[in-house]
Design an enzyme around this catalytic site. Structure first.
Site, PDB file in Angstrom:
ATOM      1  N   ASN A  21      58.402  19.065 -52.308  1.00 10.59           N
ATOM      2  CA  ASN A  21      58.313  20.068 -53.365  1.00 10.59           C
ATOM      3  C   ASN A  21      58.901  19.462 -54.638  1.00 10.59           C
ATOM      4  OD1 ASN A  21      58.456  22.286 -55.033  1.00 10.59           O
ATOM      5  ND2 ASN A  21      60.003  23.387 -53.827  1.00 10.59           N
ATOM      6  N   TRP A  22      58.005  19.054 -55.536  1.00 16.18           N
ATOM      7  CA  TRP A  22      58.474  18.351 -56.746  1.00 16.18           C
ATOM      8  C   TRP A  22      59.103  19.304 -57.759  1.00 16.18           C
ATOM      9  CZ3 TRP A  22      53.807  14.548 -58.038  1.00 16.18           C
ATOM     10  CH2 TRP A  22      53.678  13.638 -56.985  1.00 16.18           C
ATOM     11  N   LYS A  23      58.921  20.593 -57.565  1.00 20.55           N
ATOM     12  CA  LYS A  23      59.429  21.604 -58.514  1.00 20.55           C
ATOM     13  C   LYS A  23      58.944  21.269 -59.935  1.00 20.55           C
ATOM     14  CE  LYS A  23      63.150  22.578 -55.343  1.00 20.55           C
ATOM     15  NZ  LYS A  23      64.491  23.110 -55.123  1.00 20.55           N
ATOM     16  N   HIS A 111      59.225  30.971 -52.436  1.00 17.61           N
ATOM     17  CA  HIS A 111      60.378  30.074 -52.584  1.00 17.61           C
ATOM     18  C   HIS A 111      61.521  30.856 -53.223  1.00 17.61           C
ATOM     19  CE1 HIS A 111      62.973  26.817 -53.913  1.00 17.61           C
ATOM     20  NE2 HIS A 111      62.341  26.048 -53.047  1.00 17.61           N
ATOM     21  N   GLU A 113      63.579  30.144 -55.415  1.00 15.53           N
ATOM     22  CA  GLU A 113      63.664  30.070 -56.881  1.00 15.53           C
ATOM     23  C   GLU A 113      62.684  31.048 -57.530  1.00 15.53           C
ATOM     24  OE1 GLU A 113      63.223  25.825 -57.103  1.00 15.53           O
ATOM     25  OE2 GLU A 113      65.234  25.577 -56.294  1.00 15.53           O
ATOM     26  N   GLY A 249      63.059  18.846 -51.557  1.00 18.20           N
ATOM     27  CA  GLY A 249      62.988  18.931 -53.009  1.00 18.20           C
ATOM     28  C   GLY A 249      63.353  17.592 -53.636  1.00 18.20           C
ATOM     29  N   GLY A 250      64.609  17.456 -54.067  1.00 17.80           N
ATOM     30  CA  GLY A 250      65.069  16.251 -54.760  1.00 17.80           C
ATOM     31  C   GLY A 250      64.727  14.962 -54.023  1.00 17.80           C
TER      32      GLY A 250
HETATM   33  P1  PGA Z   1      66.311  20.375 -52.278  1.00 15.31           P
HETATM   34  O1  PGA Z   1      65.207  21.529 -52.440  1.00 15.31           O
HETATM   35  O2  PGA Z   1      65.825  19.453 -51.194  1.00 15.31           O
HETATM   36  O3  PGA Z   1      66.376  19.701 -53.624  1.00 15.31           O
HETATM   37  O4  PGA Z   1      67.582  21.043 -51.888  1.00 15.31           O
HETATM   38  C1  PGA Z   1      64.540  22.066 -51.327  1.00 15.31           C
HETATM   39  C2  PGA Z   1      63.607  23.167 -51.766  1.00 15.31           C
HETATM   40  O5  PGA Z   1      64.000  23.986 -52.597  1.00 15.31           O
HETATM   41  O6  PGA Z   1      62.454  23.242 -51.299  1.00 15.31           O
END
Ligand code: PGA
Length: 271
Positions: A21-23, A111, A113, A249-250
């Protein structure tokens, strides 16, 4: 109750999935570089045993699609969100059908967020889940508790509530057609990951609930863990019996790290 979804696409037999998930990171030039690095890594070290998906920002989806397809990279294309309506006056939104036309296979819905910063309700998440299925794609439904809920002993109840809100009234075929991601909010982007045994307990509980709600067998479900997954901790999660994959994510923004996560403990658990 949302309208009946008729033609439910199966998850194509995938039983383990590592999703990046590149956000809101990277422009489309950076997206091309990342896909090229992933492609080179797969050419030199071979195709990982677990399925993988990439979830770029909307502005890079077409670019990533072209890069994956032209290079025959065995990674599925994903999106981070979509709207529940097929078209219309929804300024700034993108429909599931638009994503399906770009050969998107997986769409993240709910998600934390989105729930937190954009006030998405369980009802809206359920409507998006339906829209993704109607467009013949696979939803990745995110659920998870806050730190306060965990500290107060409410984590299980909160997660089950979120699962029920979207999965109630569906059958085992729906479970086979989706992915569920357990992402404790306090672990997302914080560097503070859940322990593998906590992740195992919650992923197992989600499968129990899907059995009761939908009549699904444990093997029908694909449940990911997400929250500060890194090269160092990925294998620990993937060794757990009910953790079928990871939502990263990261750790997915660097090709070397994402490939190492996808291959973590590969010998012990594969598709
Ligand atoms: P993160 O994010 O690995 O940066 O904690 C995970 C996500 O929100 O899917």
């Amino acid at each position: 109750m949302s309208p009946e979804v008729r033609a439910i696409p199966p998850r194509a037999g995938i039983t383990s999935l590592i999703s990046g998930n590149w956000k809101m990171n990277g422009n489309h030039f950076e997206a091309i570089s990342l896909v090229q690095e992933l492609s080179a890594a797969i050419r030199s070290a071979g195709v990982p045993k677990r399925a993988m998906s990439l979830h770029p920002p909307f502005t890079s989806i077409r670019t990533v699609q072209t890069a994956l397809e032209s290079d025959h990279v065995p990674i599925a294309l994903g999106a981070q969100n979509c709207h529940d309506q097929p078209k219309g006056a929804y300024t700034g939104e993108v429909s599931a059908d638009m994503l399906a036309k770009l050969n998107v296979s997986y769409v993240i819905v709910g998600h934390s967020e989105r729930r937190r910063y954009f006030f998405e309700s369980d009802e809206f998440v359920r409507a998006k889940f339906d829209a993704v299925l109607r467009a013949q794609m696979t939803p990745i439904l995110c659920v998870g508790e806050t730190k306060q809920e965990r500290d107060e002993g409410l984590a299980d109840a909160r997660v089950i509530e979120q699962v029920r809100a979207v999965m109630a009234g569906r059958d085992a075929a729906a479970v086979l057609s989706c992915v569920i991601a357990y992402e404790p909010l306090w672990a997302i982007g914080t560097g503070e990951n859940a322990s593998p045994s906590d992740a195992q307990a919650m992923c197992g509980l989600i499968k129990d609930e899907l059995g009761e709600l939908c009549g699904a067998e444990r093997a029908d479900a694909l449940v990911q863990y997400g929250g500060s997954v890194s090269v160092d901790n990925a294998a620990g999660f993937l060794h757990e019996a009910d953790v079928d994959g990871l939502l990263v994510g990261g750790g997915s923004l660097d090709a070397g790290s994402f490939m190492a996560i996808a291959r973590a403990g590969e010998a012990r658990r594969a598709n």
